[in-house]
Write a protein that holds these residues in place. Structure first.
Motif, PDB file in Angstrom:
ATOM      1  N   ILE A  99      -8.007  -8.337   9.766  1.00 38.97           N
ATOM      2  CA  ILE A  99      -7.677  -9.605  10.415  1.00 38.97           C
ATOM      3  C   ILE A  99      -6.834 -10.498   9.518  1.00 38.97           C
ATOM      4  O   ILE A  99      -5.893 -11.146   9.994  1.00 38.97           O
ATOM      5  N   ALA A 100      -7.105 -10.514   8.219  1.00 38.02           N
ATOM      6  CA  ALA A 100      -6.539 -11.580   7.391  1.00 38.02           C
ATOM      7  C   ALA A 100      -5.702 -11.161   6.189  1.00 38.02           C
ATOM      8  O   ALA A 100      -4.908 -11.966   5.699  1.00 38.02           O
ATOM      9  N   SER A 101      -5.842  -9.935   5.681  1.00 39.53           N
ATOM     10  CA  SER A 101      -5.178  -9.614   4.415  1.00 39.53           C
ATOM     11  C   SER A 101      -3.663  -9.478   4.568  1.00 39.53           C
ATOM     12  O   SER A 101      -3.167  -8.686   5.369  1.00 39.53           O
ATOM     13  N   LYS A 102      -2.927 -10.234   3.758  1.00 38.70           N
ATOM     14  CA  LYS A 102      -1.469 -10.155   3.762  1.00 38.70           C
ATOM     15  C   LYS A 102      -0.963  -8.941   3.002  1.00 38.70           C
ATOM     16  O   LYS A 102       0.245  -8.676   2.998  1.00 38.70           O
ATOM     17  N   ARG A 103      -1.868  -8.241   2.343  1.00 40.25           N
ATOM     18  CA  ARG A 103      -1.466  -7.049   1.600  1.00 40.25           C
ATOM     19  C   ARG A 103      -1.171  -5.865   2.519  1.00 40.25           C
ATOM     20  O   ARG A 103      -0.520  -4.903   2.110  1.00 40.25           O
ATOM     21  N   LEU A 104      -1.638  -5.920   3.745  1.00 42.61           N
ATOM     22  CA  LEU A 104      -1.407  -4.816   4.678  1.00 42.61           C
ATOM     23  C   LEU A 104      -0.048  -4.994   5.350  1.00 42.61           C
ATOM     24  O   LEU A 104       0.204  -5.999   6.008  1.00 42.61           O
ATOM     25  N   THR A 105       0.824  -4.004   5.176  1.00 46.83           N
ATOM     26  CA  THR A 105       2.144  -4.043   5.792  1.00 46.83           C
ATOM     27  C   THR A 105       2.074  -3.540   7.231  1.00 46.83           C
ATOM     28  O   THR A 105       1.043  -3.007   7.674  1.00 46.83           O
ATOM     29  N   ASP A 106       3.185  -3.677   7.953  1.00 44.85           N
ATOM     30  CA  ASP A 106       3.245  -3.119   9.303  1.00 44.85           C
ATOM     31  C   ASP A 106       2.961  -1.623   9.277  1.00 44.85           C
ATOM     32  O   ASP A 106       2.264  -1.094  10.149  1.00 44.85           O
ATOM     33  N   GLN A 107       3.493  -0.928   8.265  1.00 43.61           N
ATOM     34  CA  GLN A 107       3.273   0.516   8.154  1.00 43.61           C
ATOM     35  C   GLN A 107       1.794   0.826   7.920  1.00 43.61           C
ATOM     36  O   GLN A 107       1.256   1.789   8.481  1.00 43.61           O
ATOM     37  N   ASP A 108       1.141  -0.004   7.093  1.00 47.26           N
ATOM     38  CA  ASP A 108      -0.295   0.179   6.848  1.00 47.26           C
ATOM     39  C   ASP A 108      -1.082   0.008   8.148  1.00 47.26           C
ATOM     40  O   ASP A 108      -1.985   0.805   8.451  1.00 47.26           O
ATOM     41  N   LEU A 109      -0.750  -1.009   8.908  1.00 48.30           N
ATOM     42  CA  LEU A 109      -1.487  -1.306  10.135  1.00 48.30           C
ATOM     43  C   LEU A 109      -1.296  -0.211  11.182  1.00 48.30           C
ATOM     44  O   LEU A 109      -2.236   0.152  11.895  1.00 48.30           O
ATOM     45  N   VAL A 110      -0.087   0.331  11.269  1.00 51.54           N
ATOM     46  CA  VAL A 110       0.150   1.440  12.192  1.00 51.54           C
ATOM     47  C   VAL A 110      -0.635   2.661  11.746  1.00 51.54           C
ATOM     48  O   VAL A 110      -1.241   3.366  12.575  1.00 51.54           O
ATOM     49  N   ALA A 111      -0.660   2.917  10.434  1.00 56.57           N
ATOM     50  CA  ALA A 111      -1.395   4.075   9.912  1.00 56.57           C
ATOM     51  C   ALA A 111      -2.887   3.954  10.190  1.00 56.57           C
ATOM     52  O   ALA A 111      -3.549   4.931  10.572  1.00 56.57           O
ATOM     53  N   VAL A 112      -3.446   2.758  10.006  1.00 56.84           N
ATOM     54  CA  VAL A 112      -4.868   2.538  10.286  1.00 56.84           C
ATOM     55  C   VAL A 112      -5.142   2.740  11.775  1.00 56.84           C
ATOM     56  O   VAL A 112      -6.122   3.382  12.163  1.00 56.84           O
ATOM     57  N   SER A 113      -4.272   2.197  12.612  1.00 51.39           N
ATOM     58  CA  SER A 113      -4.438   2.344  14.063  1.00 51.39           C
ATOM     59  C   SER A 113      -4.429   3.805  14.473  1.00 51.39           C
ATOM     60  O   SER A 113      -5.211   4.240  15.331  1.00 51.39           O
ATOM     61  N   ALA A 114      -3.540   4.593  13.862  1.00 53.29           N
ATOM     62  CA  ALA A 114      -3.437   6.009  14.198  1.00 53.29           C
ATOM     63  C   ALA A 114      -4.633   6.802  13.694  1.00 53.29           C
ATOM     64  O   ALA A 114      -5.102   7.739  14.349  1.00 53.29           O
ATOM     65  N   ALA A 115      -5.152   6.405  12.529  1.00 49.74           N
ATOM     66  CA  ALA A 115      -6.231   7.185  11.909  1.00 49.74           C
ATOM     67  C   ALA A 115      -7.610   6.817  12.441  1.00 49.74           C
ATOM     68  O   ALA A 115      -8.515   7.647  12.463  1.00 49.74           O
ATOM     69  N   LYS A 116      -7.787   5.585  12.863  1.00 44.73           N
ATOM     70  CA  LYS A 116      -9.112   5.133  13.302  1.00 44.73           C
ATOM     71  C   LYS A 116      -9.153   5.024  14.824  1.00 44.73           C
ATOM     72  O   LYS A 116      -8.575   5.839  15.511  1.00 44.73           O
ATOM     73  N   GLY A 117      -9.815   3.990  15.350  1.00 45.20           N
ATOM     74  CA  GLY A 117      -9.982   3.909  16.802  1.00 45.20           C
ATOM     75  C   GLY A 117      -9.833   2.516  17.338  1.00 45.20           C
ATOM     76  O   GLY A 117      -9.252   1.633  16.700  1.00 45.20           O
ATOM     77  N   ARG A 118     -10.411   2.308  18.522  1.00 41.40           N
ATOM     78  CA  ARG A 118     -10.215   1.057  19.244  1.00 41.40           C
ATOM     79  C   ARG A 118     -10.723  -0.151  18.488  1.00 41.40           C
ATOM     80  O   ARG A 118     -10.094  -1.211  18.502  1.00 41.40           O
ATOM     81  N   ASP A 119     -11.871  -0.026  17.813  1.00 36.98           N
ATOM     82  CA  ASP A 119     -12.432  -1.185  17.116  1.00 36.98           C
ATOM     83  C   ASP A 119     -11.478  -1.690  16.036  1.00 36.98           C
ATOM     84  O   ASP A 119     -11.310  -2.903  15.854  1.00 36.98           O
ATOM     85  N   HIS A 120     -10.867  -0.768  15.310  1.00 37.59           N
ATOM     86  CA  HIS A 120      -9.914  -1.165  14.276  1.00 37.59           C
ATOM     87  C   HIS A 120      -8.677  -1.806  14.907  1.00 37.59           C
ATOM     88  O   HIS A 120      -8.144  -2.803  14.401  1.00 37.59           O
ATOM     89  N   MET A 121      -8.218  -1.232  16.014  1.00 41.45           N
ATOM     90  CA  MET A 121      -7.057  -1.809  16.697  1.00 41.45           C
ATOM     91  C   MET A 121      -7.348  -3.221  17.192  1.00 41.45           C
ATOM     92  O   MET A 121      -6.503  -4.120  17.094  1.00 41.45           O
ATOM     93  N   LEU A 122      -8.535  -3.441  17.740  1.00 42.52           N
ATOM     94  CA  LEU A 122      -8.892  -4.768  18.234  1.00 42.52           C
ATOM     95  C   LEU A 122      -8.915  -5.793  17.104  1.00 42.52           C
ATOM     96  O   LEU A 122      -8.505  -6.944  17.287  1.00 42.52           O
ATOM     97  N   ALA A 123      -9.406  -5.379  15.940  1.00 47.05           N
ATOM     98  CA  ALA A 123      -9.384  -6.292  14.795  1.00 47.05           C
ATOM     99  C   ALA A 123      -7.945  -6.636  14.422  1.00 47.05           C
ATOM    100  O   ALA A 123      -7.619  -7.793  14.135  1.00 47.05           O
TER     101      ALA A 123
END
Length: 362
Positions: A99-123
């Motif tokens: 939700i809040a860390s500025k250290r996560l880039t767009d690429q990081d967020l896409v990678a997390v979304s692809a690797a995890k599931g709906r709960d992570h995407m909702l966050a």
């Protein structure tokens, strides 16, 4: 950082022989040390904490990882490796940094979304200023709940394709229609499609509960409602553009940077709001009077003002080009040029003085 180097050596014994509580306590102290000095750290110094905290956080229980995530989430230069590690953890751990860390880039967020599931995407949908690569992926892979959540994020940015997919899905989704209806960043052509979808949905809901003989009245009511919505949106958008233009023109005027050349620049770019505000400032007139001069029925008014203020024909021509009725007509432009050339400057200045006097009256 010598104390940190010594701590690195001391940690080896704890990692190999210490208990879980020992690791948790050391991690808490190490995190305290990082947070107390983070503001003045260089990246190479942060990287030392990245290695140590990352290693420790893999060997502690969930409760301690949640606390670590909560503490690092608001830190602008938090150890990036640790933040990515936490983001890929179970959702209770990942949520604060997602939700809040500025250290996560767009690429990081896409990678997390692809690797995890709906709960992570909702966050992730709760993050401010989501970028287009992230929203595109969430729309593509997130399902209905995630799609609604990201559409409701007013600071999220959408690509033309991503917004198009949202509008297409809204055709069959009344709730998504309502969510998109509150956004101000939908392109005009897609806004038209959304309005058609909303009209069809309203018509479908009404006709399902009314007598068939009332179908015509339903259609008329839906159409009137749609027209009112469009009018309100256009009014809101118009005020927003004028306000933004006024702020910019006032800034230029106060800085002594507003002149004839700047006015031509705005008019040539087709920026009607900026051009009107610039004319109002330079001619010392109110905006309603200026709008009548540029766009009103008296087509000679802009010629008079241009001549009175000593503007060139090129400047006046650029202002005429803002009109939709004769701005593109070569015949009308040539006629205006001839009139401009024959105008008496003194007479034009008297007319402008009269306009200012009339404009000043309550």
């Amino acid at each position: 950082m010598s104390s940190v180097s010594a701590l690195l050596r001391d940690l080896e014994a704890t990692m190999t022989r210490g208990s879980n509580d020992d690791r948790t306590q050391i991690l808490a102290r190490l995190t305290d040390l990082f947070l107390s000095t983070a503001a003045g750290m260089e990246e190479d110094q942060v990287s030392i904490f990245d290695v140590v905290i990352g290693r420790l956080s893999r060997a502690i229980e969930v409760r301690a990882r949640i606390e670590l995530s909560e503490r690092l989430a608001p830190i602008p230069n938090a150890p990036s490796g640790v933040v990515r590690q936490l983001a890929l953890d179970e959702i209770a751990v990942a949520r604060p940094v997602l939700i809040a860390s500025k250290r996560l880039t767009d690429q990081d967020l896409v990678a997390v979304s692809a690797a995890k599931g709906r709960d992570h995407m909702l966050a992730i949908t709760e993050r401010p200023d989501l970028g287009e690569p992230v929203t595109d992926f969430l729309i593509l892979r997130g399902g209905r709940v995630v799609t609604h959540a990201v559409a409701a994020n007013q600071t999220a940015r959408f690509s033309r394709h991503g917004m198009g997919v949202l509008v297409m899905r809204a055709v069959q989704d009344d709730a998504l229609q309502a969510t998109l209806g509150s956004r101000r960043d939908i392109p005009a052509e897609l806004l038209g499609q959304l309005l058609v979808a909303a009209k069809n949905s309203a018509r479908r809901r009404l006709t399902a509960t009314l007598e068939p003989s009332l179908a015509g009245a339903v259609d008329m009511a839906v159409e009137r409602g749609a027209q009112a919505i469009v009018a309100e949106a256009q009014t809101h958008d118009g005020y927003g553009k004028i306000n933004a233009a006024l702020i910019e023109i006032n800034r230029l005027h106060e800085a002594g940077q507003l002149d004839e050349a700047k006015l031509v620049e705005f008019a040539a770019a087709g920026s009607l709001e900026h051009a009107m505000c610039a004319v109002a400032a330079l001619a010392q007139l109110g905006l309603p009077a200026t709008e009548q001069i540029i766009l009103g029925t008296d087509r000679d008014a802009v010629l008079l003002v241009g001549r009175a203020l000593g503007w060139s024909w090129e400047t006046t021509r650029a202002l005429i080009g803002l009109r939709k009725d004769l701005g593109k007509s070569e015949v009308a432009i040539e006629r205006a040029r001839q009139s401009f050339r024959t105008l008496n400057t003194t007479t034009a200045q008297r007319v402008l003085g009269f306009l200012r006097m009339r404009d000043a009256q309550p």
